[in-house]
Motif scaffolding. Structure first.
Motif, mmCIF file in Angstrom:
data_model
loop_
_atom_site.group_PDB
_atom_site.id
_atom_site.type_symbol
_atom_site.label_atom_id
_atom_site.label_comp_id
_atom_site.label_asym_id
_atom_site.label_seq_id
_atom_site.Cartn_x
_atom_site.Cartn_y
_atom_site.Cartn_z
ATOM 1 N N CYS A 166 54.668 13.795 22.471
ATOM 2 C CA CYS A 166 55.805 14.542 21.936
ATOM 3 C C CYS A 166 55.561 14.809 20.453
ATOM 4 O O CYS A 166 55.074 13.944 19.731
ATOM 5 C CB CYS A 166 57.081 13.734 22.138
ATOM 6 S SG CYS A 166 58.553 14.569 21.504
ATOM 7 N N GLN A 210 58.045 15.947 18.371
ATOM 8 C CA GLN A 210 59.328 16.190 17.711
ATOM 9 C C GLN A 210 59.742 15.115 16.726
ATOM 10 O O GLN A 210 60.764 15.245 16.054
ATOM 11 C CB GLN A 210 60.411 16.395 18.762
ATOM 12 C CG GLN A 210 60.132 17.634 19.606
ATOM 13 C CD GLN A 210 61.330 18.070 20.399
ATOM 14 O OE1 GLN A 210 62.378 18.294 19.832
ATOM 15 N NE2 GLN A 210 61.176 18.160 21.705
ATOM 16 N N CYS A 211 59.013 14.025 16.659
ATOM 17 C CA CYS A 211 59.237 13.075 15.571
ATOM 18 C C CYS A 211 58.012 12.191 15.428
ATOM 19 O O CYS A 211 57.086 12.256 16.233
ATOM 20 C CB CYS A 211 60.520 12.261 15.767
ATOM 21 S SG CYS A 211 60.359 10.772 16.766
ATOM 22 N N GLY A 266 55.942 9.831 18.172
ATOM 23 C CA GLY A 266 54.821 10.334 18.959
ATOM 24 C C GLY A 266 54.755 9.748 20.353
ATOM 25 O O GLY A 266 53.708 9.251 20.791
ATOM 26 N N CYS A 267 55.866 9.812 21.083
ATOM 27 C CA CYS A 267 55.902 9.229 22.430
ATOM 28 C C CYS A 267 54.930 9.944 23.364
ATOM 29 O O CYS A 267 54.736 11.158 23.272
ATOM 30 C CB CYS A 267 57.310 9.357 23.007
ATOM 31 S SG CYS A 267 58.541 8.403 22.114
ATOM 32 N N CYS A 290 63.447 10.230 24.736
ATOM 33 C CA CYS A 290 64.819 10.558 24.328
ATOM 34 C C CYS A 290 65.159 11.953 24.841
ATOM 35 O O CYS A 290 64.314 12.642 25.426
ATOM 36 C CB CYS A 290 64.960 10.474 22.808
ATOM 37 S SG CYS A 290 64.240 11.867 21.930
ATOM 38 N N ALA A 306 64.781 9.264 15.641
ATOM 39 C CA ALA A 306 63.742 8.596 16.436
ATOM 40 C C ALA A 306 64.415 7.722 17.498
ATOM 41 O O ALA A 306 64.315 6.492 17.462
ATOM 42 C CB ALA A 306 62.843 7.759 15.532
ATOM 43 N N PRO A 307 65.107 8.350 18.458
ATOM 44 C CA PRO A 307 65.936 7.588 19.388
ATOM 45 C C PRO A 307 65.177 6.526 20.194
ATOM 46 O O PRO A 307 65.746 5.472 20.519
ATOM 47 C CB PRO A 307 66.511 8.669 20.311
ATOM 48 C CG PRO A 307 66.483 9.914 19.492
ATOM 49 C CD PRO A 307 65.252 9.805 18.644
ATOM 50 N N VAL A 308 63.933 6.797 20.509
ATOM 51 C CA VAL A 308 63.192 5.791 21.282
ATOM 52 C C VAL A 308 63.012 4.516 20.456
ATOM 53 O O VAL A 308 63.074 3.392 20.983
ATOM 54 C CB VAL A 308 61.844 6.365 21.759
ATOM 55 C CG1 VAL A 308 60.892 5.266 22.203
ATOM 56 C CG2 VAL A 308 62.079 7.358 22.897
HETATM 57 S S1 SF4 Z 1 61.675 9.484 20.026
HETATM 58 FE FE1 SF4 Z 1 62.205 11.352 21.168
HETATM 59 S S2 SF4 Z 1 61.713 13.039 19.734
HETATM 60 FE FE2 SF4 Z 1 60.659 11.203 18.977
HETATM 61 S S3 SF4 Z 1 58.611 11.314 19.879
HETATM 62 FE FE3 SF4 Z 1 59.885 10.045 21.251
HETATM 63 S S4 SF4 Z 1 60.660 11.494 22.792
HETATM 64 FE FE4 SF4 Z 1 59.911 12.718 21.051
#
Ligand code: SF4
Length: 710
Positions: free
Chosen positions: A11, A13-14, A17-18, A46, A174-176
């Protein structure tokens, strides 16, 4: 839309890096799931990562190179960039050209840009917007450790007894990571987590301090640690320097707990509780985010946090250490490859003649840039006053997302030549471009990023490139070849660039530089394709990388010791001004320019929103969704009200990058002063007043005269 089947990627988006497994599914309904084998998320995603469809559509995409609105071939477009760059260098010198990039560009993109600019054009004018959200942390870490090093990793969250968030809105950004913190907290009684600044659901203690007082809070903590016998004196004596002077400065700044509490706008009992928990919990992680970077004196505040970790010997050990969290996925990768002005490439230092010679030797380049380049704001000032005549913006939209966007737009109008590489033609910056170059979006990119925990992630394409869109590194190499540097820029793929970058990191590096991934320099293309996430350094082939650094007490200063940095907290921004009684804090929504393309940024937040406490909302007679006018001594804007019980009374929060693209009065940068923290690059706070717009929400606010100071 054709999806490749089941591609492991990450990912974008933050900065967590999931890992994502993507591919398959119907058009506009891609299937994605969390990668259970990726160490950052172990299958979690997330809502942002699980619903990436906005990042994948072709609506509004730039699909072909364009000059003056007309489709042209790649050869013509790249030749135009090359001729204008070469012409500016010939007529005005190498300082007359510049490249500005995004923290979502791949490391390979940064590397090729750095090689072209620093080694073959000889210009230091390469910077990126990661500098705007991480430069204070990078400089504080380099000052303390001798190199911009993040000692810990996300796994320390589960190892810690106390997690301290400082200006890190993990719940939103960073919801995860927020999930991991809460799960660890729930799994073991006695674990605690403290949120300082931004609130976080589940926190045992929230210190809603006055923004800008973080340095004072941690200076007071150092004094408290000294006075309660919580110091690690052996560690201080054997592995650090500068402790006495730092403690003396902290005592002057924070003479007692009551003074600290008063200065921070906190109850003494809460400050005492936080200090006690920190002192008694050996396994402590301090995670600081862009909210801290967004305060005045951010570099000093981060140094004050690092001082407390050094004073207790809590660095680079399981469950112990500082952990910065940038907002953009490849903020760290950009810093590894010259995206920050103080760096060359591979953590070589700009302005150090030995490092500059080493780099020129490795590249066998005709020249080498000398000294540090400008920060983002200075780069655009140089455009405005004609020192920079040709500019290439890659993956970023500074007119929409930088402070003083209107001033940047005016500067771009005066620039002799502007090239813009990106996904969308409709960005605020692209409107000023002489040539538009179509780039790949997230699902089409192939390369690497380095996430917040030093983890090198592969981003793999699971969509074919649309139209004639090409990788940014491919465009950069094409321009380099057209400028006459074909021998050094014959890259045939991202893997070849990565190998060269890895080889450079180990070149004449006998342990002097922590950033060393030379163990990956011989990867075959197949190995690169299959590369699993791993954390640098990777010094030997087959190495799994290093979860933690600095745990042995050896640092990267010449004396191998860490340095305490004496700080003088600048103090919070207080609004004693009766005319402007509220403190405005600027933040950011999920910055998505290069992931989504710029049009989607505006979709994310088409109207600026101002967060306000219930008490202030009542005092000003405004309700949820009302449109209000915010005024500072510098200008005004219009925003929609969001009443938040977590917003500190007397303060307001507005995102930096909302609305400006489509709503001229929705730019928060109209309000903030052009007085910046020396280490950071964004203006952060301003005194403001608030009044209700007439008519109320649901009807169009009356247009107001532009009053923004230039
Ligand atoms: S916390 Fe959400 S936005 Fe951030 S890398 Fe993980 S999945 Fe993507």
């Amino acid at each position: 839309m054709n999806f490749y089947e089941h591609t492991s990627t990450s990912c974008a988006q933050c900065a967590v890096g999931c890992g994502i497994v993507a591919g398959g599914g119907a058009e506009h309904a891609p299937k994605v799931s969390g990668d259970p084998e990726h160490p950052a998320n172990l299958g979690r995603l997330c809502s942002k990562g699980a619903a990436p469809r906005d990042t994948l559509g072709l609506e509004g995409r730039l699909l072909y190179p364009e000059v003056a609105g007309n489709q042209v071939g790649w050869g013509h477009a790249l030749g135009l960039v090359a001729r204008n760059f070469a012409g500016a260098v010939r007529d005005y010198g190498p300082g007359a050209v510049a490249i500005y990039m995004s923290g979502t560009c791949l490391t390979e993109d940064f590397y090729v840009a750095a090689k072209l600019m620093k080694g073959f054009i000889g210009s230091a004018n390469l910077t990126a917007n990661p500098a705007a959200c991480l430069s204070a942390a990078a400089e504080a870490q380099a000052a303390a450790f001798g190199e911009d090093i993040v000692p810990g990793c996300f796994d320390d969250i589960e190892e810690a007894g106390l997690v301290v968030l400082v200006g890190a809105d993990v719940e939103t950004d960073a919801p995860v990571l927020h999930d991991r913190i809460r799960a660890a907290r729930a799994a073991q009684p006695g674990r605690r987590f403290v949120a300082i600044g931004a609130p976080a659901t589940g926190a045992d203690l929230h210190l809603a301090l006055t923004p800008g007082s973080e340095g004072l809070l941690f200076a007071g903590l150092l004094v408290h640690l000294a006075e309660t016998g919580a110091l690690d004196t052996d560690f201080i004596e054997n592995h650090t320097s500068g402790f006495e002077a730092t403690l003396l400065a902290a005592r002057r700044a924070a003479p007692g707990l009551d003074a600290v509490a008063s200065g921070c706008g906190l109850a003494p009992v809460d400050v005492e509780r936080f200090y006690r928990w920190f002192a008694e919990t050996d396994r402590t992680v301090s995670l600081y985010g862009t909210g801290l970077e967004a305060t005045p004196g951010a570099k000093g505040s981060i140094s004050a946090i690092l001082n407390c970790h050094l004073a207790t010997g809590r660095i680079g050990l399981p469950g112990r250490g500082p952990l910065p969290l940038p907002s953009q996925v490849n903020a760290m990768g950009g810093r590894e490859a010259a995206g920050l002005t103080g760096g060359l490439v591979a953590h070589l230092r700009a302005g150090e003649s030995a490092d500059e010679k080493l780099l020129q030797d490795f590249w066998q380049s005709p020249t080498i840039a000398s000294g540090r380049g400008p920060k983002a704001r200075d780069l655009f000032r140089a455009v405005a006053d004609g020192r920079i005549r040709a500019l290439w913006v890659i993956g970023a939209d500074p007119v929409a997302n930088m402070p003083k966007g209107r001033t940047i737009a005016d500067a771009l109008k005066r620039c002799d030549f502007l090239a813009v590489s990106g996904c969308h033609a409709g960005s605020a910056t692209a409107a000023h471009a002489d040539v538009l170059l179509p780039s790949l979006a997230w699902g089409e990119k192939d390369g690497t990023v380095t996430t917040a925990e030093r983890r090198i992630n592969r981003q793999r394409a699971f969509l074919p490139a649309p139209g004639e869109a090409r990788a940014d590194w491919w465009q950069l190499a094409g321009v380099a070849r057209a400028m006459g540097f074909a021998d050094a820029f014959g890259f045939n793929g991202a893997a070849q660039i990565f190998r060269e970058h890895a080889a450079l990191s180990g070149y004449r590096n006998d342990g002097e530089r922590a950033f060393d991934i030379s163990g990956l320099a011989d990867l075959s293309n197949a190995d690169y394709d299959a590369l699993r996430p791993l954390q640098w350094p990777v010094r030997y082939r087959g190495s799994e990388g290093s979860k933690r650094l600095l745990g042995d007490g050896t640092y990267y200063h010449a004396d191998l010791c860490a340095r305490f940095i004496a700080t003088t907290p600048s103090g919070p921004a207080r609004c004693e001004d009766e005319e402007f009684p509220l403190v405005l804090n600027t933040g950011r929504v999920q910055e998505s320019t290069s992931v989504f393309g710029v049009a989607a940024t505006a979709r994310t937040a088409p109207v600026a929103t101002v967060d306000i406490s219930p008490a202030d909302a009542a005092a000003h007679g405004v309700r949820e969704d009302d449109m209000v006018r915010l005024e500072s001594p510098h200008g005004h804007m219009v925003a929609r009200v969001c009443i938040l019980r977590t917003q500190e009374e007397g303060t307001l929060s507005v995102s930096m990058n909302t609305g400006g693209t489509f709503a001229d009065q929705a730019r928060v940068d109209a309000l903030v002063p052009a007085v910046l923290d020396l280490a950071a690059a964004l203006p952060r706070q301003a005194p403001v007043r608030l009044s209700a717009c007439e008519p109320r929400a649901g009807r169009r606010p009356a247009p107001a005269r532009a009053e923004t100071a230039a």
